[in-house]
Design an enzyme around this catalytic site. Structure first.
Site, PDB file in Angstrom:
ATOM      1  N   THR A  35      -3.826 -11.694  12.073  1.00  0.00           N
ATOM      2  CA  THR A  35      -4.321 -12.941  11.475  1.00  0.00           C
ATOM      3  C   THR A  35      -4.030 -14.117  12.415  1.00  0.00           C
ATOM      4  O   THR A  35      -4.857 -15.016  12.567  1.00  0.00           O
ATOM      5  CB  THR A  35      -3.698 -13.153  10.082  1.00  0.00           C
ATOM      6  N   ASN A  36      -2.868 -14.086  13.079  1.00  0.00           N
ATOM      7  CA  ASN A  36      -2.544 -15.167  14.016  1.00  0.00           C
ATOM      8  C   ASN A  36      -3.529 -15.206  15.172  1.00  0.00           C
ATOM      9  O   ASN A  36      -3.990 -16.273  15.570  1.00  0.00           O
ATOM     10  CB  ASN A  36      -1.124 -14.995  14.569  1.00  0.00           C
ATOM     11  N   ASP A  80      -9.500  -9.160   9.553  1.00  0.00           N
ATOM     12  CA  ASP A  80      -9.016  -7.812   9.223  1.00  0.00           C
ATOM     13  C   ASP A  80     -10.042  -6.687   9.424  1.00  0.00           C
ATOM     14  O   ASP A  80      -9.673  -5.627   9.882  1.00  0.00           O
ATOM     15  CB  ASP A  80      -8.525  -7.802   7.758  1.00  0.00           C
ATOM     16  N   ARG A 140       0.848  -1.186   0.000  1.00  0.00           N
ATOM     17  CA  ARG A 140       0.000   0.000   0.000  1.00  0.00           C
ATOM     18  C   ARG A 140       0.887   1.240   0.000  1.00  0.00           C
ATOM     19  O   ARG A 140       2.009   1.215   0.515  1.00  0.00           O
ATOM     20  CB  ARG A 140      -0.902   0.019   1.230  1.00  0.00           C
ATOM     21  N   HIS A 187     -11.017  -1.601  11.595  1.00  0.00           N
ATOM     22  CA  HIS A 187      -9.880  -2.442  11.199  1.00  0.00           C
ATOM     23  C   HIS A 187      -9.681  -3.489  12.295  1.00  0.00           C
ATOM     24  O   HIS A 187      -8.712  -3.457  13.035  1.00  0.00           O
ATOM     25  CB  HIS A 187      -8.649  -1.541  11.042  1.00  0.00           C
ATOM     26  N   ASN A 227       6.432  -8.458   2.070  1.00  0.00           N
ATOM     27  CA  ASN A 227       4.976  -8.221   2.051  1.00  0.00           C
ATOM     28  C   ASN A 227       4.293  -9.120   1.019  1.00  0.00           C
ATOM     29  O   ASN A 227       3.254  -8.776   0.462  1.00  0.00           O
ATOM     30  CB  ASN A 227       4.687  -6.748   1.764  1.00  0.00           C
ATOM     31  N   ARG A 254       2.008 -12.149  -0.321  1.00  0.00           N
ATOM     32  CA  ARG A 254       0.674 -12.418   0.228  1.00  0.00           C
ATOM     33  C   ARG A 254       0.072 -13.717  -0.282  1.00  0.00           C
ATOM     34  O   ARG A 254       0.446 -14.223  -1.334  1.00  0.00           O
ATOM     35  CB  ARG A 254      -0.270 -11.275  -0.204  1.00  0.00           C
ATOM     36  N   SER A 269      -0.507  -2.902  11.744  1.00  0.00           N
ATOM     37  CA  SER A 269       0.174  -3.935  10.952  1.00  0.00           C
ATOM     38  C   SER A 269       1.336  -4.519  11.763  1.00  0.00           C
ATOM     39  O   SER A 269       1.897  -3.843  12.625  1.00  0.00           O
ATOM     40  CB  SER A 269       0.719  -3.336   9.661  1.00  0.00           C
ATOM     41  N   ALA A 270       1.668  -5.772  11.471  1.00  0.00           N
ATOM     42  CA  ALA A 270       2.830  -6.448  12.079  1.00  0.00           C
ATOM     43  C   ALA A 270       2.658  -6.726  13.569  1.00  0.00           C
ATOM     44  O   ALA A 270       3.629  -6.806  14.311  1.00  0.00           O
ATOM     45  CB  ALA A 270       4.124  -5.669  11.837  1.00  0.00           C
ATOM     46  N   CYS A 271       1.422  -6.853  14.019  1.00  0.00           N
ATOM     47  CA  CYS A 271       1.187  -7.213  15.423  1.00  0.00           C
ATOM     48  C   CYS A 271       0.475  -8.559  15.542  1.00  0.00           C
ATOM     49  O   CYS A 271      -0.015  -8.912  16.614  1.00  0.00           O
ATOM     50  CB  CYS A 271       0.374  -6.133  16.124  1.00  0.00           C
ATOM     51  N   LYS A 331      -9.500  -2.233   1.680  1.00  0.00           N
ATOM     52  CA  LYS A 331      -9.196  -1.047   2.484  1.00  0.00           C
ATOM     53  C   LYS A 331      -9.965   0.186   1.982  1.00  0.00           C
ATOM     54  O   LYS A 331     -10.445   0.991   2.771  1.00  0.00           O
ATOM     55  CB  LYS A 331      -7.695  -0.771   2.457  1.00  0.00           C
ATOM     56  N   ASP A 371      -1.050 -18.854  23.473  1.00  0.00           N
ATOM     57  CA  ASP A 371      -1.143 -18.489  24.886  1.00  0.00           C
ATOM     58  C   ASP A 371      -1.881 -17.158  25.086  1.00  0.00           C
ATOM     59  O   ASP A 371      -2.275 -16.838  26.212  1.00  0.00           O
ATOM     60  CB  ASP A 371       0.247 -18.454  25.515  1.00  0.00           C
ATOM     61  N   TYR A 406      -1.048  -3.808  -7.141  1.00  0.00           N
ATOM     62  CA  TYR A 406      -0.864  -4.498  -5.858  1.00  0.00           C
ATOM     63  C   TYR A 406      -2.184  -4.559  -5.079  1.00  0.00           C
ATOM     64  O   TYR A 406      -2.902  -3.558  -4.968  1.00  0.00           O
ATOM     65  CB  TYR A 406       0.216  -3.801  -5.012  1.00  0.00           C
ATOM     66  N   GLY A 407      -2.460  -5.694  -4.490  1.00  0.00           N
ATOM     67  CA  GLY A 407      -3.719  -5.976  -3.806  1.00  0.00           C
ATOM     68  C   GLY A 407      -4.328  -4.841  -2.991  1.00  0.00           C
ATOM     69  O   GLY A 407      -5.440  -4.409  -3.240  1.00  0.00           O
TER      70      GLY A 407
HETATM   71  C1  OXD Z   1      -2.923  -4.069   6.317  1.00  0.00           C
HETATM   72  C2  OXD Z   1      -3.457  -5.255   5.636  1.00  0.00           C
HETATM   73  O1  OXD Z   1      -1.936  -3.494   5.847  1.00  0.00           O
HETATM   74  O2  OXD Z   1      -4.422  -5.847   6.142  1.00  0.00           O
HETATM   75  O3  OXD Z   1      -3.494  -3.675   7.336  1.00  0.00           O
HETATM   76  O4  OXD Z   1      -2.951  -5.619   4.569  1.00  0.00           O
HETATM   77 MN    MN Z   2      -5.325  -4.780   7.731  1.00  0.00          MN
END
Ligand code: OXD
Ligand code: MN
Length: 593
Positions: A256-257, A280, A72, A229, A372, A374, A251-253, A209, A502, A200-201
């Site tokens: 999805t996990n 998301d 993005r 979000h 990044n 996907r 992002s990066a936290c 988004k 956990d 790009y997606g």
């Molecule tokens: C983001 C995504 O960047 O979901 O938040 O791709």
């Molecule tokens: Mn997102």
């Protein structure tokens, strides 16, 4: 071919835009299996997609984007509202008239020699009162095939829309993928999105988004609902009762996990299960019983591949085993499958990297997959997909959880004093940058409600909207609001909390609080657990009660300096920050002093 609808507003907009972009051919996407199959074949013939091993990855494909077009582009993303104040200080703003002139100039004749695809799509199950329709006009078959995974596409969407004008217009032109002419523009007042010069997606799957967050947040403001979000997950207890949580993280936290987490052994034995409704985006409305309900408007997962593996997220990995499009990952020549950093410890030696160059994972110093890169995977593939995923009425929300990546500041978990304080807690969300992002490490990026790049109007109005929504909820009906931090570090710079599955231990305390079953300690920042109330069964060797106490520590000096950071951030809003939140900040400072 048939136009699939007689809706005059759709026909007129499509005619106008086709006249602008001048395609050689027009294809209306009816969403049938035969049509999508034929399009996949066409994309393989042209080289846009590469068919992967049918036995190991049935109906899966690989795509590579241009090297300059892999993420993005927030600096080229604009909210084109009537005036700059409507967009607010955290968005780029462009005057709508100017933007249309610029973008139509770029789009003129952009489809010459190409095919136009008209994609009718629904965000949310077709016919749900939460759902909204969109039409994306694109010259990219990759977009069509991704939209067919990420949203509900086809004629049924037009049938449900009827002659209504309530649909989002989306124009996408790949043009020359020229970064200098790349624009991702939202016109919230016109229900319109225009995206040019990207493939790009995140920039071109306009349902995601651009619509489901930027345009929808504005619609929610006007129509009294929320577009967030946030992931949605259900925790099922051994009695078979399921409670739902919506959670927002930058992002990066590990969103999805968390959305697909596998309970720890001791929880599995007792009969706990976790169900994923979404990873998301949440659309949230008040239900007939006065509680808040959420749907996931999407139909698939557009997940980051690197780091996804059997241990970190087996459910996400399983979701990618069929009907998936991979973008910018490694192609393993040996068996025509895919690979990415962090999938396993056996990188292929005869492979092709994301740039299309020969790559040997044992020898190359460079990464094979883009960081990044996907997967676009159908939600139905997910082994833990919730039985309520298609429920048109959504799921009732017990708790909202905010979170970020803070090495020292935020405790493992705390609860806001009340709804308005919870809005304050969401507004002060921030994350420290990691080595994965470019730029300095450990810099605090403020990301209120994880909506910084996604709020389609003035963030201060958005906070007020949250406060207003809360005021419509009767006591006891409002979800409780929490903040978590999985990323606290000790003095040796090591993570203190094991995370992943956990994290359910913390969600359990959250749900106990919602049920009035757990006690708490009142601190200046909110209610904190007694360390004894976080269940450590099975991880006592890894996390002692003293470790847990350290993770729950609130350092007044750090928080006072944080309060200065918050004040500086609020100051950007020229006095528009809601009084309730300013008061919460003042109260925080007073309690800390
Ligand atoms: C983001 C995504 O960047 O979901 O938040 O791709
Ligand atoms: Mn997102």
């Amino acid at each position: 071919m048939s136009k699939l609808t007689t809706n005059p507003t759709v026909l007129q907009w499509i005619d106008e835009k086709l006249d602008l972009v001048k395609p050689d051919k027009v294809v209306w996407i009816d969403g049938t299996t035969e049509q999508l199959k034929a399009l996949r074949q066409e994309a393989c013939a042209s080289g846009e997609l590469l068919k992967l091993n049918e036995e190991l990855l049935p109906d899966c494909y690989l795509h590579r984007t241009a090297e300059n077009d892999v993420a993005r582009v927030e600096h080229r993303t604009f909210i084109c509202a009537e005036n700059a104040e409507l967009a607010g200080p955290t968005n780029n703003w462009m005057d709508p008239a100017e933007a249309y002139e610029l973008l139509y100039g770029i789009a003129k004749n952009a489809y010459k020699g190409r095919t136009a695809y008209v994609i009718p799509y629904s965000m949310g199950p077709v016919g749900s009162p939460f759902s909204k329709a969109g039409v994306e006009l694109t010259d990219s078959i990759y977009v069509v095939l991704n939209m067919a995974i990420m949203t509900r596409v086809g004629k049924a969407v037009f049938d449900a829309l009827g002659d209504s004008d309530d649909w989002v217009r989306g124009l996408h032109c790949r043009c020359d993928i020229d970064e200098k002419k790349r624009y991702i523009c939202q016109f919230p007042q016109d229900n319109t999105i225009i995206s040019v010069n990207s493939g790009y997606g995140g920039n071109v799957l306009l349902g995601k988004k651009c619509f489901a967050l930027r345009i929808a947040s504005y619609q929610g403001w006007k129509e009294s609902w929320l577009a967030e979000h946030m992931l949605i997950l259900g925790v099922e207890n051994p009695r078979g009762e399921v409670k739902y949580i919506c959670a927002a993280f930058p992002s990066a936290c590990g969103k999805t996990n968390l959305a697909m987490l596998i309970p720890p052994e001791s929880y599995l034995k007792k009969g706990y299960k976790v169900w994923c409704v979404g990873d998301d985006i949440s659309w949230i409305r008040k239900g007939p019983d006065g509680r808040l309900y959420a749907i996931n408007p999407e139909n698939g997962f557009f997940g980051v591949a690197p780091g996804t593996n059997e241990k970190s997220n087996p459910n996400a990995l399983a979701s990618t085993k069929k009907g998936t499009i991979f973008t910018n990952v490694v192609l393993n020549n040996q068996n025509n499958t895919v690979w990415w950093e962090g999938l396993d410890k056996n990188p292929p030696t005869d492979a092709v990297d994301w740039k299309g160059r020969p790559w040997n994972g044992m020898e190359s110093a460079e990464k094979g997959a883009h960081p990044n890169s996907r997967f676009t995977a159908p939600a139905v593939n997910c082994p833990c997909i919730s039985s309520e995923f298609e429920n048109p009425a959504g799921v009732p929300i017990s708790a909202f959880v905010f979170g970020g990546r803070r090495a020292k500041l935020a405790p493992l978990v705390y609860q806001a004093f009340d709804w308005n304080h919870g809005v304050f807690v969401g507004s002060i969300m921030a994350s420290e940058t990691t080595a994965a992002a470019s730029g300095a490490v450990g810099v605090v990026r403020r990301d209120p409600m994880a909506m910084l790049p996604f709020c389609g109007y003035n963030m201060a109005d958005y906070w007020q909207h949250w406060i207003d929504i809360g005021a419509t909820l009767n006591d006891g009906k409002a979800p409780k609001i929490f903040n978590v931090n999985w990323f606290r570090k000790n003095d040796d710079d090591a993570f203190m909390w094991p995370g992943f599955g956990d994290n359910l231990r913390v969600l359990q305390w959250i749900l106990d609080r919602c049920d009035g079953k757990a006690d708490a300690v009142e601190t200046p920042i909110g209610f904190l657990p007694h360390a004894e109330d976080i269940d450590l069964e099975g991880i006592e060797d890894e996390v002692s009660l003293d470790d847990l106490r350290a993770m729950l520590d609130v350092d007044p000096a750090l928080w006072l300096s944080e309060a200065d950071g918050i004040a500086a951030f609020y100051a950007k809003f020229d006095g528009k920050v809601p009084g309730e939140m300013q008061a919460a900040l003042d109260a925080l400072r007073a309690k800390l002093a």
